[in-house]
Enzyme design. Structure first.
Site, PDB file in Angstrom:
ATOM      1  CB  ALA B  11      -0.935  -0.026   1.209  1.00 14.80           C
ATOM      2  N   GLY B  12       2.009   1.205  -0.672  1.00 15.54           N
ATOM      3  CA  GLY B  12       2.768   2.427  -0.930  1.00 15.54           C
ATOM      4  C   GLY B  12       2.161   3.112  -2.136  1.00 15.54           C
ATOM      5  CB  ALA B  14       3.482   1.037  -6.748  1.00 17.05           C
ATOM      6  CG  PHE B 113      15.472  16.777  -9.185  1.00 16.89           C
ATOM      7  CD1 PHE B 113      15.541  17.682  -8.143  1.00 16.89           C
ATOM      8  CD2 PHE B 113      15.049  15.475  -8.916  1.00 16.89           C
ATOM      9  CE1 PHE B 113      15.197  17.303  -6.857  1.00 16.89           C
ATOM     10  CE2 PHE B 113      14.707  15.101  -7.627  1.00 16.89           C
ATOM     11  CZ  PHE B 113      14.775  16.009  -6.589  1.00 16.89           C
ATOM     12  CG  ASP B 214       8.573  -9.313   2.273  1.00 18.13           C
ATOM     13  OD1 ASP B 214       9.723  -9.686   2.560  1.00 18.13           O
ATOM     14  OD2 ASP B 214       7.795  -8.793   3.096  1.00 18.13           O
ATOM     15  CD  GLN B 233      20.163   6.475  -7.453  1.00 20.33           C
ATOM     16  OE1 GLN B 233      19.199   6.811  -6.778  1.00 20.33           O
ATOM     17  NE2 GLN B 233      20.284   6.836  -8.719  1.00 20.33           N
ATOM     18  CG  HIS B 235      22.180   9.642  -1.323  1.00 22.24           C
ATOM     19  ND1 HIS B 235      22.924  10.572  -0.637  1.00 22.24           N
ATOM     20  CD2 HIS B 235      21.303  10.348  -2.079  1.00 22.24           C
ATOM     21  CE1 HIS B 235      22.497  11.782  -0.962  1.00 22.24           C
ATOM     22  NE2 HIS B 235      21.525  11.672  -1.830  1.00 22.24           N
ATOM     23  CG  LEU B 245      19.044  11.103   1.310  1.00 22.61           C
ATOM     24  CD1 LEU B 245      19.733   9.817   0.911  1.00 22.61           C
ATOM     25  CD2 LEU B 245      17.864  11.351   0.396  1.00 22.61           C
ATOM     26  CD  GLU B 248      22.901  14.166  -4.307  1.00 20.63           C
ATOM     27  OE1 GLU B 248      21.701  14.113  -3.999  1.00 20.63           O
ATOM     28  OE2 GLU B 248      23.486  13.271  -4.932  1.00 20.63           O
ATOM     29  NE  ARG B 281      22.116  11.019  -5.783  1.00 17.06           N
ATOM     30  CZ  ARG B 281      20.828  10.752  -5.723  1.00 17.06           C
ATOM     31  NH1 ARG B 281      20.400   9.526  -5.976  1.00 17.06           N
ATOM     32  NH2 ARG B 281      19.966  11.677  -5.418  1.00 17.06           N
ATOM     33  CG  HIS B 346      18.791   6.461  -2.333  1.00 25.36           C
ATOM     34  ND1 HIS B 346      18.013   6.814  -1.246  1.00 25.36           N
ATOM     35  CD2 HIS B 346      18.451   7.326  -3.331  1.00 25.36           C
ATOM     36  CE1 HIS B 346      17.230   7.837  -1.584  1.00 25.36           C
ATOM     37  NE2 HIS B 346      17.470   8.155  -2.844  1.00 25.36           N
ATOM     38  CD  GLU B 370      12.941   1.053  -4.484  1.00 25.11           C
ATOM     39  OE1 GLU B 370      12.332   1.981  -3.920  1.00 25.11           O
ATOM     40  OE2 GLU B 370      14.079   0.689  -4.153  1.00 25.11           O
ATOM     41  NE  ARG B 381      15.428   6.388  -7.963  1.00 33.50           N
ATOM     42  CZ  ARG B 381      15.136   7.426  -7.166  1.00 33.50           C
ATOM     43  NH1 ARG B 381      14.150   8.232  -7.472  1.00 33.50           N
ATOM     44  NH2 ARG B 381      15.828   7.641  -6.064  1.00 33.50           N
TER      45      ARG B 381
HETATM   46  C1  LIG Z   1      14.783   8.651   1.517  1.00 38.73           C
HETATM   47  C2  LIG Z   1      14.219   8.446   0.149  1.00 38.73           C
HETATM   48  C3  LIG Z   1      13.926   9.539  -0.661  1.00 38.73           C
HETATM   49  C4  LIG Z   1      13.399   9.361  -1.939  1.00 38.73           C
HETATM   50  N1  LIG Z   1      13.079  10.465  -2.688  1.00 38.73           N
HETATM   51  C5  LIG Z   1      12.515  10.302  -3.916  1.00 38.73           C
HETATM   52  C6  LIG Z   1      12.123  11.436  -4.699  1.00 38.73           C
HETATM   53  O1  LIG Z   1      12.281  12.577  -4.288  1.00 38.73           O
HETATM   54  N2  LIG Z   1      11.568  11.236  -5.905  1.00 38.73           N
HETATM   55  C7  LIG Z   1      11.355   9.992  -6.400  1.00 38.73           C
HETATM   56  O2  LIG Z   1      10.839   9.894  -7.495  1.00 38.73           O
HETATM   57  N3  LIG Z   1      11.694   8.898  -5.677  1.00 38.73           N
HETATM   58  C8  LIG Z   1      12.269   9.020  -4.457  1.00 38.73           C
HETATM   59  N4  LIG Z   1      12.627   7.908  -3.730  1.00 38.73           N
HETATM   60  C9  LIG Z   1      12.266   6.578  -4.227  1.00 38.73           C
HETATM   61  C10 LIG Z   1      10.781   6.271  -4.006  1.00 38.73           C
HETATM   62  O3  LIG Z   1      10.334   6.931  -2.864  1.00 38.73           O
HETATM   63  C11 LIG Z   1      10.493   4.786  -3.832  1.00 38.73           C
HETATM   64  O4  LIG Z   1      11.066   4.084  -4.868  1.00 38.73           O
HETATM   65  C12 LIG Z   1       8.993   4.517  -3.850  1.00 38.73           C
HETATM   66  O5  LIG Z   1       8.344   5.304  -2.897  1.00 38.73           O
HETATM   67  C13 LIG Z   1       8.638   3.058  -3.624  1.00 38.73           C
HETATM   68  O6  LIG Z   1       7.223   2.947  -3.590  1.00 38.73           O
HETATM   69  P1  LIG Z   1       6.463   1.559  -3.644  1.00 38.73           P
HETATM   70  O7  LIG Z   1       5.015   1.847  -3.675  1.00 38.73           O
HETATM   71  O8  LIG Z   1       7.033   0.738  -4.715  1.00 38.73           O
HETATM   72  O9  LIG Z   1       6.886   0.856  -2.279  1.00 38.73           O
HETATM   73  P2  LIG Z   1       6.680   1.281  -0.722  1.00 38.73           P
HETATM   74  O10 LIG Z   1       6.189   2.659  -0.560  1.00 38.73           O
HETATM   75  O11 LIG Z   1       7.933   0.890  -0.025  1.00 38.73           O
HETATM   76  O12 LIG Z   1       5.517   0.332  -0.261  1.00 38.73           O
HETATM   77  C14 LIG Z   1       5.671  -1.048  -0.126  1.00 38.73           C
HETATM   78  C15 LIG Z   1       4.381  -1.600   0.429  1.00 38.73           C
HETATM   79  O13 LIG Z   1       4.414  -3.007   0.368  1.00 38.73           O
HETATM   80  C16 LIG Z   1       3.963  -3.550   1.568  1.00 38.73           C
HETATM   81  N5  LIG Z   1       4.570  -4.876   1.711  1.00 38.73           N
HETATM   82  C17 LIG Z   1       5.872  -5.218   1.519  1.00 38.73           C
HETATM   83  N6  LIG Z   1       6.041  -6.543   1.724  1.00 38.73           N
HETATM   84  C18 LIG Z   1       4.823  -7.055   2.033  1.00 38.73           C
HETATM   85  C19 LIG Z   1       4.350  -8.361   2.361  1.00 38.73           C
HETATM   86  N7  LIG Z   1       5.160  -9.406   2.429  1.00 38.73           N
HETATM   87  N8  LIG Z   1       3.045  -8.506   2.634  1.00 38.73           N
HETATM   88  C20 LIG Z   1       2.196  -7.450   2.593  1.00 38.73           C
HETATM   89  N9  LIG Z   1       2.595  -6.203   2.295  1.00 38.73           N
HETATM   90  C21 LIG Z   1       3.894  -6.008   2.015  1.00 38.73           C
HETATM   91  C22 LIG Z   1       4.356  -2.537   2.625  1.00 38.73           C
HETATM   92  O14 LIG Z   1       3.511  -2.636   3.736  1.00 38.73           O
HETATM   93  C23 LIG Z   1       4.136  -1.229   1.879  1.00 38.73           C
HETATM   94  O15 LIG Z   1       2.798  -0.822   2.017  1.00 38.73           O
HETATM   95  C24 LIG Z   1      13.169   8.059  -2.435  1.00 38.73           C
HETATM   96  C25 LIG Z   1      13.453   6.965  -1.640  1.00 38.73           C
HETATM   97  C26 LIG Z   1      13.989   7.132  -0.369  1.00 38.73           C
HETATM   98  C27 LIG Z   1      14.304   5.928   0.461  1.00 38.73           C
END
Ligand SMILES: Cc1cc2nc3c(=O)[nH]c(=O)nc-3n(C[C@H](O)[C@H](O)[C@H](O)COP(=O)(O)OP(=O)(O)OC[C@H]3O[C@@H](n4cnc5c(N)ncnc54)[C@H](O)[C@@H]3O)c2cc1C
Ligand code: SF4
Ligand code: FES
Lengths: 294, 612
Positions: B11-12, B14, B113, B214, B233, B235, B245, B248, B281, B346, B370, B381
């Site tokens: 529930a991120g 994506a 950027f 996972d 990547q 940092h 973090l 920069e 970087r 990162h 991701e 990236r």
């Molecule tokens: C500090 C930091 C700064 C960043 N800044 C930027 C930026 O400025 N711009 C940019 O474009 N990108 C940035 N990124 C990258 C970007 O934020 C991430 O790649 C992105 O948010 C990942 O989103 P996601 O929805 O794929 O995963 P996540 O947001 O990590 O969500 C994963 C979800 O999966 C669930 N999950 C995982 N495993 C299981 C399981 N086994 N069972 C049930 N649920 C599970 C978790 O509960 C969670 O809800 C940054 C990353 C970091 C770490």
């Protein structure tokens, strides 16, 4: 072909806050000094020489409804080697990974954005990951958030908190949008500035836990939910009717009028949201709109 | 047993976007997530969302920048889709009320950027990810989409047709963290993995403790390949104790890096005689590590980033949030002392092999965010390109899983006629389960793949229940934390910004040891209630599989491209390596093969030197 070339001046950054919003006037140190002067500082900081190279004494609340010996709440002592920069979360993670894998608490981001690890540390609601051990008196007493049902150890049941958050219809409701897929709604900088602090909430429930009123009235919406309503009610992108609808929600029996401006929520909020002010402002708005009083 | 049309795992950004899209396309949709949605790591993203919104900018430029930034390892149809759909998706967020930063005329602000030919990074203060996450969760609440929060997904339910391309995904098995109940979730249309990055494979990362790969591991064991896993990547400036973090921006404003001897090493030791601290970087990260390795690190661990000379006024004016970060998470006052920093993992460019509709080679199994590799980022990236990926490809996966017709994908997935087998590299140890005894089904292996489709879900649930019982009944052995620490250390020591053939081989041996030790893992906490020990034990198994694919990819790719550097060949080798690395799990063993990168989409992208 080599790609290892030095690349000139990359202003590249994930976070690059060139933004005027990000600029403040005071360093955290200055703020802290001021806080201390004002007697707001929770307690005396332990001189670092006391802890450096030493162990930190933790007293951690333990409870498990299922496990013998843990059904009666108790405190366990852990002695964790201190390192500079260690936070309360680092300390409990160390205790878990090295001494007792059943020690249970929520945590994820380690940087005060996920809102999972609000604990009651030395008698105050704070995020474990944002609290330096060196700022605390020992032994460091770590308990689950008060006024919430304990599930196990430091984990509390968050359902009630989520219900209250959902009760204020926490979603944008403007139906009329600009024509054209790529046309945004306009919002003035001032208005964005006005709602800015209210949008920073990370749902940690520290405020709710600190609030006497919420402790006495289970149906009280609580500071976080009211703040969420504020976030929308003050956003100029929503029409007046929607705003009135929102005001009606918060001025119900268990809404804004319950608040007795004790400021405890504002004091504990890790995101520095002026909660009490927001609640007061909604009261004033409700009066202005001539809505029914309780 | 629970049943829905579309099941979104995670529930991120994506996962939420996928769920909203599937729901809008009329599917009965549910989200299953180990964290409550607002706790997801998307909330940590600060910088912004790249989208070509303004006059003077267009999707072609964005696609071009993305291809160039990727060091020509992104697939053109993916980069083009990202660039074409990002504007609409970004404005969609605005229409849902996202509090973007604004210009004087009330329009959303954009800023420059790194690596972008136009200032197209749309942002909301320094909290873009936080707002994106919350706004989408609000929309999920508005639509009443069912969320099973704090449910940990343990495995996928797929049949085991001999060829993964013929397999089908029928659902997932998950357990309710609060009660410990293991249940089946049947997916009538599809399962979308949106489980985020695998940062916890390293011991120092900007990623959350929940980022354990996972989804990667589950898809991999079910037969879907992982793609380009070696591209990680790092940092250069993260705080040593937490990995938080440091922007920069500090170096951009004139911050200086010193080693323990007080030398400005970027110049003194000639790492970057022209640009010094402002080198890219990866150059800075390698310089820092060299200092530490050669004994000039502070406390043998990190270097100092000093900004005191900028003066209090300038620091407060421009870098105030940095002061807060250093103070809150490291206990350091950046106004009076230098800040300790070191490189941290990162972002993972690679992930589950999917096409531009989010689909893997297993029918009914999707991935987005991701955890997926479309591939948009290739070898590297660009900042601000991950968040648009979440919303653009999250939405596509949701729609496709719900049955919307998105046209035929141009990107191939899985093992097929266009691939080339890896034949050259000899491995130091046999990777994979390698015939380890899987008694109790707890080995980091492929057990859990059932045979017939009849009662498939029920049997998968039984298998997981048995595994949990086994882990909990066992009274001694190794605890996962020990294995995890060892694994993370090996990855950071040997598969970091510095990669040598010898080092990577060492890492593979350690990973093998971890796998063997995992045979003997047990869960000490006897409680079914909120047993995080059990959950982390599952996660550690996934980390072993994911770490192995990262190391294998790093070993076979003997060139320097994007974020992947190899000591033996410090050049980009376009003649041999304009291809993706794919690793799939076959009968307990990793199978490595390659697929050519697609450099032709609506436009053609000629590989050029990546310099700015
Ligand atoms: C500090 C930091 C700064 C960043 N800044 C930027 C930026 O400025 N711009 C940019 O474009 N990108 C940035 N990124 C990258 C970007 O934020 C991430 O790649 C992105 O948010 C990942 O989103 P996601 O929805 O794929 O995963 P996540 O947001 O990590 O969500 C994963 C979800 O999966 C669930 N999950 C995982 N495993 C299981 C399981 N086994 N069972 C049930 N649920 C599970 C978790 O509960 C969670 O809800 C940054 C990353 C970091 C770490
Ligand atoms: S208002 Fe502050 S204290 Fe309350 S939940 Fe939000 S962030 Fe936490
Ligand atoms: S761990 Fe996320 S707020 Fe503390």
């Amino acid at each position: 072909m080599s790609t290892q070339q030095e690349q000139p001046q990359e202003p590249e950054s994930q976070e690059a806050p060139e933004d005027p919003e990000m600029r403040g006037t005071e360093s955290p140190q200055q703020e802290r000094l001021k806080e201390k002067e004002q007697g707001l500082a929770q307690e005396e900081a332990v001189d670092e020489s006391d802890v450096e190279g030493e162990t930190v004494h933790l007293k951690v609340f333990r409870y498990d409804p299922e496990v013998e010996g843990k059904q009666e709440p108790r405190f366990d002592d852990f002695y964790v080697p201190f390192e500079k920069g260690m936070t309360v979360l680092d300390a409990v993670m160390y205790a878990r990974d090295e001494f007792d894998s059943s020690l249970t608490f929520r945590h994820s981001c380690r940087q005060a954005v996920c809102g999972s690890d609000a604990f009651f540390v030395n008698g105050r609601q704070q995020l474990g990951c944002k609290t330096q051990i060196s700022d605390l008196k020992q032994p460091v007493r770590i308990e689950p958030l008060p006024h919430q049902e304990v599930v196990k150890d430091l984990v509390v049941d968050m359902d009630h908190f989520y219900d209250q958050m959902h009760a204020v219809e926490p979603y944008f409701q403007q139906e009329e949008l600009p024509d054209g897929d790529l046309e945004e709604q306009r919002q003035s900088r001032e208005n964005r500035e006005k709602v800015k602090m209210s949008t920073r909430c990370i749902w940690c429930a520290a405020c709710m836990s600190s609030c006497n009123i919420a402790a006495g009235d289970n149906e009280y919406l609580g500071p976080a939910a009211i703040n969420k309503a504020y976030r929308f009610a003050m956003d100029e992108r929503e029409d007046e009717e929607i705003k009135e609808h929102r005001l009606r929600i918060v001025e119900q029996e268990h809404g804004v009028w319950r608040c007795q401006t004790q400021f405890s929520c504002t004091e504990v909020c890790p995101k520095d949201i002026p909660l009490t002010e927001h609640i007061q402002e909604l009261k004033r708005e409700a009066v202005k709109k001539n809505l029914k009083f309780w | 047993m629970y049943e829905h049309d579309v099941i979104v795992v995670g529930a991120g950004g994506a996962g939420l976007r996928a769920a909203i899209a599937a729901h809008e396309a009329g599917a009965d949709t549910a989200i299953v997530s180990k964290l409550h949605p607002v706790r997801s790591h998307t909330g940590a993203a600060e910088g912004g969302i790249n989208a070509a919104l303004r006059e003077g900018d267009d999707w072609e430029l964005h696609a071009y920048d993305t291809m160039k930034g990727s060091d020509y390892l992104a697939d053109a149809p993916a980069a083009e889709t990202l660039a074409q759909d990002a504007p609409e998706e970004t404005i969609q967020l605005e229409h849902w009320g996202m509090p973007f930063s604004r210009e004087d005329d009330g329009r959303v602000s954009q800023r420059p950027f790194g690596g972008l030919s136009f200032p197209r990074t749309t942002y909301a203060g320094a909290e873009t990810g936080h707002h994106l996450l919350h706004v989408m969760y609000e929309q999920v609440v508005k639509r009443g989409i069912q969320v099973y929060d704090e449910w940990y997904v343990m495995n996928l339910v797929t049949d085991d047709a001999a060829d993964p391309n013929d397999r089908e995904c029928h659902g997932v098995v998950a357990y309710d963290v609060q009660s410990g109940n293991v249940e089946g979730f049947k997916a009538n249309n599809g399962v979308i993995l949106a489980t985020g990055g695998p940062g916890q494979a390293f011991d120092h990362t900007t990623n959350a403790v929940s980022c354990t790969g996972d989804g990667h591991a589950m898809a991999y064991r079910a037969g879907a390949p992982l793609e380009d896993m070696e591209f990680i990547q790092f940092h250069p400036t993260s705080l040593p104790s937490t990995g938080v973090l440091i922007s920069e921006g500090v170096r951009g404003e004139g911050g200086i890096l010193y080693n323990a001897k007080g030398e400005r090493f970027m110049f003194e030791y000639g790492y970057a005689n022209n640009s010094g601290e402002l080198a890219s970087r990866d150059v800075v990260a390698r310089a820092e590590l060299t200092e530490v390795n050669e004994g000039r690190g502070v406390n043998d661990e990190y270097v100092h980033l000093d900004m005191r000379h900028l003066g209090e006024e300038r620091i407060l004016d421009r870098l105030e949030n940095i002061l807060h970060l250093a103070e809150d998470f490291e206990g350091v006052d950046g106004l009076v002392e230098p800040m300790p920093v070191k490189p941290g993992q990162h972002y993972a460019m690679g992930g589950i092999d999917v096409d531009e509709n989010g689909q893997t080679c297993i029918s009914g199994l999707y991935a987005a965010g991701e955890s997926a590799c479309v591939s948009v980022h290739g070898g590297n990236r660009l900042g601000g390109n991950a968040l648009p990926e979440l919303i653009v490809f999250g939405k596509r996966a949701g729609r496709h899983a719900a049955g919307d017709d998105l046209g035929t994908a141009e990107i191939e997935t899985g093992y097929g006629p266009d691939v080339e087998d890896e034949t050259e590299t000899e491995l130091p140890v046999q990777p994979g389960s390698a015939g380890l005894d899987t008694a109790g089904g707890v080995a980091a292996d492929g057990s859990g793949v059932a045979t017939e489709t009849d009662g498939l879900l029920e049997r998968a649930v039984e298998a997981e229940r048995a595994r949990v019982d086994h882990l909990m009944d066992k009274d001694d052995g190794v605890q996962h934390a020990q294995i995890r620490a060892k694994l993370q250390k090996a990855m950071t020591d040997y598969v970091n910004v510095f990669r040598t053939d010898e080092g990577i081989r060492k890492a593979l041996r350690v990973i093998r040891e971890c796998r063997e030790e995992y045979q003997n893992v047990y869960v000490d906490d006897p409680s079914r209630t909120f047993n995080t020990d059990l959950q982390q034990t599952y996660e550690t198994r996934n980390l072993i599989d994911v770490a192995e694919t990262i190391a294998l990819g790093a070993l076979v790719r003997n060139e320097f491209r994007g974020a992947h550097w190899r000591q033996e060949n410090q050049e980009r080798d376009d003649e041999n390596w304009l291809k993706h690395t794919l690793i799939s799990w076959e009968d307990g063993e990793p199978n490595i093969f390659y697929r050519p990168v697609i450099l032709e989409g609506e436009k053609t992208y000629e590989p050029k030197e990546r310099s700015y």
